[in-house]
Write an enzyme that holds these catalytic residues in place. Structure first.
Site, PDB file in Angstrom:
ATOM      1  N   ARG A 247       5.173  -0.126   8.215  1.00 40.64           N
ATOM      2  CA  ARG A 247       4.082   0.179   9.131  1.00 40.64           C
ATOM      3  C   ARG A 247       3.433  -1.078   9.693  1.00 40.64           C
ATOM      4  O   ARG A 247       3.156  -1.180  10.892  1.00 40.64           O
ATOM      5  CB  ARG A 247       3.003   1.018   8.404  1.00 40.64           C
ATOM      6  CG  ARG A 247       3.364   2.472   8.153  1.00 40.64           C
ATOM      7  CD  ARG A 247       4.523   2.702   7.210  1.00 40.64           C
ATOM      8  NE  ARG A 247       4.261   2.121   5.887  1.00 40.64           N
ATOM      9  CZ  ARG A 247       5.213   1.804   5.011  1.00 40.64           C
ATOM     10  NH1 ARG A 247       6.495   1.951   5.315  1.00 40.64           N
ATOM     11  NH2 ARG A 247       4.906   1.293   3.834  1.00 40.64           N
TER      12      ARG A 247
ATOM     13  N   THR B  10      -2.250   1.938   5.581  1.00 40.94           N
ATOM     14  CA  THR B  10      -1.811   1.431   6.888  1.00 40.94           C
ATOM     15  C   THR B  10      -1.242   2.550   7.752  1.00 40.94           C
ATOM     16  O   THR B  10      -1.453   2.579   8.971  1.00 40.94           O
ATOM     17  CB  THR B  10      -0.763   0.317   6.712  1.00 40.94           C
ATOM     18  OG1 THR B  10      -1.283  -0.675   5.817  1.00 40.94           O
ATOM     19  CG2 THR B  10      -0.449  -0.350   8.046  1.00 40.94           C
TER      20      THR B  10
ATOM     21  N   LYS C 284       5.417  -4.692  -4.137  1.00 42.26           N
ATOM     22  CA  LYS C 284       6.617  -4.099  -3.526  1.00 42.26           C
ATOM     23  C   LYS C 284       7.903  -4.684  -4.107  1.00 42.26           C
ATOM     24  O   LYS C 284       8.951  -4.035  -4.078  1.00 42.26           O
ATOM     25  CB  LYS C 284       6.586  -4.277  -2.003  1.00 42.26           C
ATOM     26  CG  LYS C 284       5.586  -3.366  -1.298  1.00 42.26           C
ATOM     27  CD  LYS C 284       5.691  -3.499   0.206  1.00 42.26           C
ATOM     28  CE  LYS C 284       4.676  -2.598   0.924  1.00 42.26           C
ATOM     29  NZ  LYS C 284       4.971  -1.168   0.785  1.00 42.26           N
TER      30      LYS C 284
ATOM     31  N   THR D   5      -3.655  -4.504   4.157  1.00 44.78           N
ATOM     32  CA  THR D   5      -2.540  -5.160   4.836  1.00 44.78           C
ATOM     33  C   THR D   5      -3.009  -5.776   6.146  1.00 44.78           C
ATOM     34  O   THR D   5      -4.048  -5.393   6.703  1.00 44.78           O
ATOM     35  CB  THR D   5      -1.411  -4.165   5.164  1.00 44.78           C
ATOM     36  OG1 THR D   5      -1.907  -3.195   6.112  1.00 44.78           O
ATOM     37  CG2 THR D   5      -0.894  -3.463   3.915  1.00 44.78           C
TER      38      THR D   5
ATOM     39  N   CYS E  43      -5.526  -0.818   0.347  1.00 46.26           N
ATOM     40  CA  CYS E  43      -4.060  -0.777   0.375  1.00 46.26           C
ATOM     41  C   CYS E  43      -3.612  -0.199  -0.957  1.00 46.26           C
ATOM     42  O   CYS E  43      -4.077  -0.642  -2.017  1.00 46.26           O
ATOM     43  CB  CYS E  43      -3.466  -2.167   0.591  1.00 46.26           C
ATOM     44  SG  CYS E  43      -1.663  -2.209   0.379  1.00 46.26           S
TER      45      CYS E  43
ATOM     46  N   CYS F 244      -0.753   5.914   1.679  1.00 40.83           N
ATOM     47  CA  CYS F 244      -0.512   4.646   2.378  1.00 40.83           C
ATOM     48  C   CYS F 244      -1.627   4.497   3.390  1.00 40.83           C
ATOM     49  O   CYS F 244      -1.736   5.315   4.317  1.00 40.83           O
ATOM     50  CB  CYS F 244       0.850   4.636   3.074  1.00 40.83           C
ATOM     51  SG  CYS F 244       1.127   3.170   4.103  1.00 40.83           S
TER      52      CYS F 244
END
Length: 238
Positions: A49, A86, A166, A126, A195, A84
């Site tokens: 994203r 974002t 991640k 983010t 986030c 999520c």
């Protein structure tokens, strides 16, 4: 009729797993049958994203997000949640194509901050979330001032998200603390974990300053909006 939560998941996988854990942990239930029914589409294939928002990729996540939402709608879910933050940049695009209640955790954050009489917050999120001003615009509707990390501190946030969580590498919590200190120095009364990868860090690395974790808030509202009770200790998130 028993309600069912539909989850647009996999963005990222650890965040989705933790979201499910939070819902189970926060629900006031004593037997299996008292927990929330969920259908989780764990789709890590959804294009990044942030890269799309920052024009670093032409791989558009919107069609995939809409398709997942529609598939969940076909399964008769009562509402949708998307762990999520974002991806909430595309919230309106998804809502236009579906007829299911979609929990908007950014709006829920604004409501909670108003209720708690908070006037100035710091955001850890983010680059895509910061650049698209998701929190700045929504909080601005309530006159809430939003502080964002300096460029150097934002680079720490990006590393924590992409290079640590991640990548399933232990987070450098010193960087996490440095970002919080930066936002406190700017006058933030509350730090918003904006986030869901950062929520994974926040799970184990608790700080003394007031922190509102948006993934915890999303879990709380998912429970409440599906007519179940939240455990008393989770009624206050910060």
């Amino acid at each position: 009729m028993t309600k069912v939560l539909g989850v647009i998941g996999g963005v990222g996988p650890l965040s989705t797993a933790y979201f499910q854990e939070l819902i189970v942990k926060m629900t006031n239930a004593k037997i299996d049958q008292e927990h929330l029914n969920m259908i989780i589409f764990n789709m890590p294939m959804i294009p990044d994203r942030t890269k799309y928002i920052l024009d670093k990729s032409n791989d558009n996540p919107v069609p995939v997000l809409i398709n997942i939402a529609k598939e969940l709608e076909k399964l008769n879910v009562s509402n949708l949640a998307m762990p999520c933050i974002t991806a909430h940049h595309f919230y309106d695009d998804i809502v236009k194509e579906t007829n299911v209640e979609f929990i908007n955790v950014i709006k829920e954050t604004r409501k909670l901050l108003i209720d708690k009489n908070v006037h100035r917050v710091g955001i850890m999120a983010t680059e895509g979330t910061i650049d698209s001003q998701l929190f700045q615009k929504e909080m601005g509707k309530a006159g809430i001032d939003v502080k964002v990390p300096s460029k150097r501190m934002q680079s720490h946030v990006t590393e924590l998200i992409y290079d640590n969580v991640k990548s399933d590498i232990p987070a450098d919590t010193k960087k996490f603390d440095l970002v919080i200190e930066d936002l406190i120095e700017q006058g933030a009364e509350v730090i918003i974990i904006g986030c869901t990868e950062l929520s994974v860090i926040n799970k184990e690395h608790k700080v003394e300053y007031k922190v509102l974790d948006t993934l915890e808030l999303l879990a709380k509202r998912s429970i409440e909006l599906n007519d179940l009770q939240v455990k008393e200790e989770y009624n206050t998130l910060f």
